[in-house]
Motif scaffolding. Structure first.
Motif, PDB file in Angstrom:
ATOM      1  N   SER A  31      22.026  32.255  22.522  1.00 50.38           N
ATOM      2  CA  SER A  31      20.936  32.854  23.288  1.00 50.38           C
ATOM      3  C   SER A  31      21.367  34.246  23.738  1.00 50.38           C
ATOM      4  CB  SER A  31      20.550  31.984  24.484  1.00 50.38           C
ATOM      5  OG  SER A  31      21.665  31.768  25.322  1.00 50.38           O
ATOM      6  N   LEU A  33      21.995  37.418  26.001  1.00 46.19           N
ATOM      7  CA  LEU A  33      22.261  37.676  27.416  1.00 46.19           C
ATOM      8  C   LEU A  33      21.187  38.612  27.941  1.00 46.19           C
ATOM      9  CD1 LEU A  33      26.131  38.218  27.545  1.00 46.19           C
ATOM     10  CD2 LEU A  33      24.831  36.212  28.202  1.00 46.19           C
ATOM     11  N   PRO A  34      20.844  38.504  29.230  1.00 44.71           N
ATOM     12  CA  PRO A  34      19.835  39.400  29.779  1.00 44.71           C
ATOM     13  C   PRO A  34      20.330  40.833  29.750  1.00 44.71           C
ATOM     14  CG  PRO A  34      20.933  38.219  31.530  1.00 44.71           C
ATOM     15  CD  PRO A  34      21.420  37.639  30.238  1.00 44.71           C
ATOM     16  N   TYR A  77      29.022  39.051  34.620  1.00 42.17           N
ATOM     17  CA  TYR A  77      27.847  38.267  34.260  1.00 42.17           C
ATOM     18  C   TYR A  77      28.035  36.840  34.731  1.00 42.17           C
ATOM     19  CZ  TYR A  77      24.416  35.693  31.577  1.00 42.17           C
ATOM     20  OH  TYR A  77      23.394  34.861  31.218  1.00 42.17           O
ATOM     21  N   PRO A  79      26.621  33.273  34.384  1.00 44.84           N
ATOM     22  CA  PRO A  79      25.709  32.542  33.502  1.00 44.84           C
ATOM     23  C   PRO A  79      24.781  31.565  34.210  1.00 44.84           C
ATOM     24  CG  PRO A  79      27.968  31.784  33.185  1.00 44.84           C
ATOM     25  CD  PRO A  79      28.022  32.963  34.112  1.00 44.84           C
ATOM     26  N   GLY A  82      22.201  34.017  35.436  1.00 46.64           N
ATOM     27  CA  GLY A  82      21.739  34.954  34.421  1.00 46.64           C
ATOM     28  C   GLY A  82      21.687  36.384  34.901  1.00 46.64           C
ATOM     29  N   THR A  83      22.560  36.729  35.847  1.00 42.54           N
ATOM     30  CA  THR A  83      22.519  38.082  36.421  1.00 42.54           C
ATOM     31  C   THR A  83      23.852  38.812  36.262  1.00 42.54           C
ATOM     32  OG1 THR A  83      23.158  37.228  38.599  1.00 42.54           O
ATOM     33  CG2 THR A  83      20.796  37.446  38.159  1.00 42.54           C
TER      34      THR A  83
END
Length: 186
Positions: A31, A33-34, A77, A79, A82-83
């Motif tokens: 997936s 990462l933001p 980061y 997880p 998600g920031t």
């Protein structure tokens, strides 16, 4: 994983990447990462990527953004949320590429590396404490870049790497850093 370089076959064009992804072995899926809020936008981890897993977050620092610029910024980061959060730049080591970056139980160690603009190697470094969001200097170690390093619990063992623009080494060196020794696992 975060950043790196992209080069197409039969092309001399190299592009620094400023994005990343995470892999879940339980589901065998990746997936994205933001978007980065803390690491530099391009090449946060580029030539000589510098990133570590602390046991709870990905910490990225330094790298290169183009043919002459090294970076000294970074981010963390998380997880589970998600920031990204920025690493403080106060007291951080000078920007460099291909230095040693490793997790030493409770702290991040940055040492050595290459200053592309002046084509020189450095022996300087620093230690980042994520609990305090603070950097502190460490004694100079062996100058060099692109080395392999491990933390033994009391010292950093550095193996190989490049010690001059055209000279590689097979020497093993140690760094006595006075790091905070983490408590033994329960």
């Amino acid at each position: 994983m975060w950043g790196g370089l992209q080069k197409t076959i039969d092309s001399e064009t190299v592009t620094a990447l400023g994005d990343g992804a995470r892999y879940d072995p339980a589901t065998n899926t990746w997936s994205t990462l933001p978007g980065f809020g803390a690491p530099p936008a391009r090449g946060a981890i580029a030539p000589g990527s510098l990133g570590v897993w602390s046991g709870s977050e990905l910490i990225v620092w330094g790298g290169g953004s183009d043919d002459v610029s090294a970076l000294s910024g970074g981010g963390r980061y998380e997880p589970t949320t998600g920031t990204w959060r920025a690493l403080t730049s106060f007291g951080a080591p000078a920007a460099r590429e291909r230095g040693i970056l490793l997790w030493a139980g409770t702290e991040l160690v940055v040492q050595g590396g290459f200053f592309r603009g002046s084509s020189t190697f450095t022996a300087t470094g620093g230690v980042y404490d994520p609990a305090m969001n603070a950097w502190r200097a460490i004694p100079p170690g062996p100058p060099g870049a692109s080395a392999c390093a491990v933390y033994t619990g009391t010292e950093v063992i550095v193996i190989g790497g490049q010690i001059a623009p055209e000279l590689n080494t097979a020497k093993t060196r140690t760094l006595e850093l006075g790091l905070t020794v983490p408590p033994p696992p329960p």
